[in-house]
Design an enzyme around this catalytic site. Structure first.
Site, PDB file in Angstrom:
ATOM      1  N   GLU A 430      33.984  44.441  45.831  1.00 18.50           N
ATOM      2  CA  GLU A 430      34.534  43.128  45.533  1.00 18.50           C
ATOM      3  C   GLU A 430      35.921  43.286  44.910  1.00 18.50           C
ATOM      4  O   GLU A 430      36.088  44.030  43.954  1.00 18.50           O
ATOM      5  CB  GLU A 430      33.583  42.420  44.554  1.00 18.50           C
ATOM      6  CG  GLU A 430      34.155  41.168  43.942  1.00 18.50           C
ATOM      7  CD  GLU A 430      33.568  40.875  42.562  1.00 18.50           C
ATOM      8  OE1 GLU A 430      32.718  41.637  42.071  1.00 18.50           O
ATOM      9  OE2 GLU A 430      33.991  39.870  41.979  1.00 18.50           O
ATOM     10  N   ASP A 503      30.745  43.399  40.354  1.00 16.51           N
ATOM     11  CA  ASP A 503      30.585  43.332  38.906  1.00 16.51           C
ATOM     12  C   ASP A 503      29.246  42.719  38.514  1.00 16.51           C
ATOM     13  O   ASP A 503      28.580  42.079  39.314  1.00 16.51           O
ATOM     14  CB  ASP A 503      31.709  42.483  38.299  1.00 16.51           C
ATOM     15  CG  ASP A 503      32.981  43.311  38.143  1.00 16.51           C
ATOM     16  OD1 ASP A 503      32.838  44.519  37.843  1.00 16.51           O
ATOM     17  OD2 ASP A 503      34.072  42.757  38.344  1.00 16.51           O
ATOM     18  N   ASP A 505      28.947  40.284  36.643  1.00 16.12           N
ATOM     19  CA  ASP A 505      29.180  38.906  36.184  1.00 16.12           C
ATOM     20  C   ASP A 505      28.832  37.881  37.275  1.00 16.12           C
ATOM     21  O   ASP A 505      28.271  38.225  38.307  1.00 16.12           O
ATOM     22  CB  ASP A 505      30.636  38.746  35.727  1.00 16.12           C
ATOM     23  CG  ASP A 505      31.602  38.993  36.885  1.00 16.12           C
ATOM     24  OD1 ASP A 505      31.125  39.201  38.028  1.00 16.12           O
ATOM     25  OD2 ASP A 505      32.828  38.981  36.651  1.00 16.12           O
ATOM     26  N   ASP A 507      30.720  36.063  39.395  1.00 16.07           N
ATOM     27  CA  ASP A 507      31.342  36.251  40.699  1.00 16.07           C
ATOM     28  C   ASP A 507      30.677  37.398  41.452  1.00 16.07           C
ATOM     29  O   ASP A 507      30.395  37.292  42.641  1.00 16.07           O
ATOM     30  CB  ASP A 507      32.839  36.552  40.546  1.00 16.07           C
ATOM     31  CG  ASP A 507      33.632  35.289  40.223  1.00 16.07           C
ATOM     32  OD1 ASP A 507      32.999  34.205  40.151  1.00 16.07           O
ATOM     33  OD2 ASP A 507      34.861  35.393  40.037  1.00 16.07           O
TER      34      ASP A 507
END
Ligand code: TSJ
Length: 643
Positions: A430, A503, A505, A507
């Site tokens: 990503e 990640d 997180d 996103d």
């Protein structure tokens, strides 16, 4: 016999010769009669005998059958039916009981009181079992007497005699398969039990007992299902989540044929359709299945249409209507025609019409009376239809792209040198900055890097089908090289490890959900065969002076920091929460997330992917209510989604 008229006597001799030839033929070419002389042929002997008892149950005269493996691989099959007739048959002048075992093709259909519907796979009957047994004996309880008859390799060695008195009726057959004929005579209890359980499901109310009496493998199971094929469906679905509580049951008969169908939808994707004709499994399908399928498609489309659940011109295909369907279909007919490679396909076309009309009528009525269930089933079919449409568009998109650009690899792909897919891995990363570090940090001999999207794709604004038409996924398809949807071919996969690196997180979790959903819907074998992984970047970085270590969980963080502080405990350890892949330098990224020696990979299972797919469906769906509910429940993970 001297006082019998000479013509009759002559005829008697002639028929005797014919009989001998008949059973001789069975021993010469056993495969012609029971398929093979391997384990499957051996077990076939038992089914052949049991089928006769089942016929008696079908006729309504028997409710208990026992199948026992005795020491020495002797089989004993007992029923509590009327008992095989023992009176003298006119044509042969012999007891019917003897004829059953010595005349090829003499099934249970003699005498005026016989039954209409009969199983018997190839109609070979008890005489074949007799011919292929070292010995076989039958006891018949009937008329207050116990009659006995004995055979050896098909030859009669003891004429039928009365050996005692009884107050019950029934037939008991014991036989020892001939080890000169069979490759093995070791019966598999499990094989017999599963077959008998199937018969118990197909014959509601029938009690079946299976037993193994061989030393050290003793077992006994009793099977009895009042619910019949309804219980069969519930049994198949036992580890699934049905989308409606009740198994739907339909039945009807016409012109001496009968059809029974039980169905239940679950929340998965598999279709299970088990069909039987006269209690014989027909895995190759046939006319009964054809009638069933066309009725289901017709009824579901008609209801969806009348309930205004279809968009203009939208149609549900047969496959859409059977996604997540478990069905058992059982028909009874007078003269079953078995066709196909393994004689496991029903050819009678009159049965198609019968099943079709039974299911059309009864299922429409059921839908009228249970609109909530009808809606759930139709919504499921609609989901299937929309996924299918999306997949088709995506496939066309890829084909068109390939035609335009050739099958050149995507420009952003940093490929590896190794050509053997079994040795290579691809990181789907990503973000551009993480992609940059990964390209620098990787071992380019076997690791390829494909960075995706400079910026997070605005998933929440895109509808499901648009995601798959999205150009951003095309590089993934071309890099993996195995195609998509129906064209997917695992043998063309260019990397055996497909690693999603995102990640921890929000996103990152979107990207993972999106990719997993995509793989699940359009490259399912990739997941089923364990090729998909999620990289696990560390959550914490711990520093003491020049010493740096990483932790992948809270527990590990505490343990490592205690270790780093040492026994005196006064040293200062800096702990920082990892900010993201993009903020690690290439060296760190290699050490923590990419080096096969030190990294942690999570292999993605089908369950993970199904979960992702559900999350995705809720997030992307047009229904606001479940989406809001979902987001409220999972607020922690989707906090910055704007809806
Ligand atoms: F065929 C067999 F010998 F292999 C065999 C037959 C094996 C076993 C375990 C059971 C049977 C069997 C046959 N059980 N019940 C019957 N019933 C008849 O053969 C029967 C009895 C009475 C009448 C009648 O019309 O009165 C008709 C039949 C076919």
């Amino acid at each position: 016999m001297s006082d019998i008229n000479p013509i009759a006597s002559h005829e008697y001799d002639a028929s005797q010769i014919q009989i001998l030839e008949g059973l001789e033929a069975v021993r010469k070419r056993p495969g012609m009669y029971i398929g093979s002389t391997s384990e499957s042929g051996l077990h076939h002997l038992v089914y052949e005998i049991v089928d006769n008892a089942i016929d008696e149950a079908l006729a309504g005269y028997c409710n208990k059958i026992e199948v026992t493996i005795e020491p020495g691989d002797v089989i004993c099959v007992t029923d509590n039916g009327r008992g095989v007739p023992v009176d003298i048959q006119e044509q042969s002048g012999k007891p019917a009981l003897e004829v059953v075992y010595t005349v090829l093709h003499a099934g249970g259909k003699f005498g005026g009181g016989g039954y209409k519907v009969s199983g018997g796979l190839h109609g070979v009957g008890a005489s074949v079992v007799n011919a292929l047994s070292e010995w076989l004996e039958v006891n018949v309880h009937k008329n207050g007497n116990i009659y006995q008859i004995k055979f050896c390799r098909g030859d009669i060695i003891e004429d039928m005699t009365v050996i005692g008195k009884t107050d019950r009726t029934g037939t008991c057959v014991r036989f020892k398969p001939d080890s000169r004929i069979f490759d093995t005579t070791d019966f598999n209890y499990e094989t017999l039990r599963v077959r008998m359980r199937e018969q118990a499901f197909l014959n509601a109310g029938l009690h079946i007992v299976t037993q193994d009496l061989r030393p050290n493998r003793e077992r006994r199971d009793t099977m009895h299902y009042e619910g019949g094929i309804r219980a069969f469906v519930a049994y198949i679905n036992q580890n699934k989540t049905p989308i409606h509580d009740e198994v739907i049951y339909m039945s009807g008969e016409r012109n001496g044929s009968a059809a029974e169908v039980a169905i239940q939808y679950h929340d998965g994707y598999n279709e299970v359709l088990a069909s039987f004709a006269n209690n014989i499994h027909t895995p190759e399908g046939g006319m009964h299945e054809t009638g069933f399928k066309s009725a289901v498609t017709k009824v579901i489309n008609a209801y969806a249409q009348s309930a205004n659940m279809l968009k203009d011109g939208e149609k549900l295909t047969g496959d859409d209507c059977r996604e997540g369907l478990t069905a058992v279909l059982s028909v009874k007919l007078e003269e079953p025609q078995f066709e196909g490679q393994t004689k496991a396909k029903l050819g009678n076309s009159e049965i198609r019409t019968l099943v079709e009309s039974v299911v059309s009528e009864k299922l429409s009525t059921y839908f009228e009376e249970n609109p909530t269930v009808a809606r759930k089933i139709i919504e499921k079919a609609l989901m299937a239809a929309r996924a299918r449409e999306a997949a088709k568009k995506a496939r066309e998109n890829v084909r068109r792209k390939n035609a335009l650009e050739g099958s050149t690899l995507p420009g952003k792909l940093a490929d590896c040198n190794e050509r053997d897919p079994a040795l290579t891995e691809i990181y789907i990363v990503e973000g551009d900055s993480a992609g940059g570090s990964a390209k620098q940090g990787r071992d380019s001999r076997f690791q390829a890097i494909l960075p995706l999207w400079g910026k997070m794709l605005n998933v929440e604004k895109a509808r499901a089908d648009r995601i798959y038409n999205n150009d951003k996924l095309t590089p993934v398809i071309t890099a993996l090289g195995a195609g998509i949807g129906e064209d997917f071919d695992l043998s063309r996969l260019r990397y055996h490890k497909v690693i999603i690196m995102a990640d921890a997180d929000v996103d990152g979790s979107h990207i993972r959900t999106l990719l997993l959903t995509f793989f699940f819907r359009f490259m399912r074998p990739l997941i089923e065969n364990g090729h998909v992984y999620a990289a696990q970047p560390p959550l914490f970085k711990l520093e003491r002076g020049k010493q740096v270590r990483y932790a992948f969980s809270d527990e590990e963080r505490d343990r490592i920091s205690a270790e780093m502080r040492g026994p005196d405990g006064r040293a200062k350890v800096d702990i920082s929460r990892n900010k993201g892949l993009g903020e690690m330098d290439f060296h760190e990224l290699w050490e923590t997330t990419m080096n096969p020696e030190t990294r942690i990979l999570k292999r993605i299972t089908l369950t993970d992917a199904i979960q992702a797919d559900e999350i995705f469906t809720v997030l992307m769906g047009e229904k606001v209510e479940p989406r809001r509910e979902f987001i409220e429940k999972n607020a922690r993970y989707v906090e910055n989604l704007d809806i």
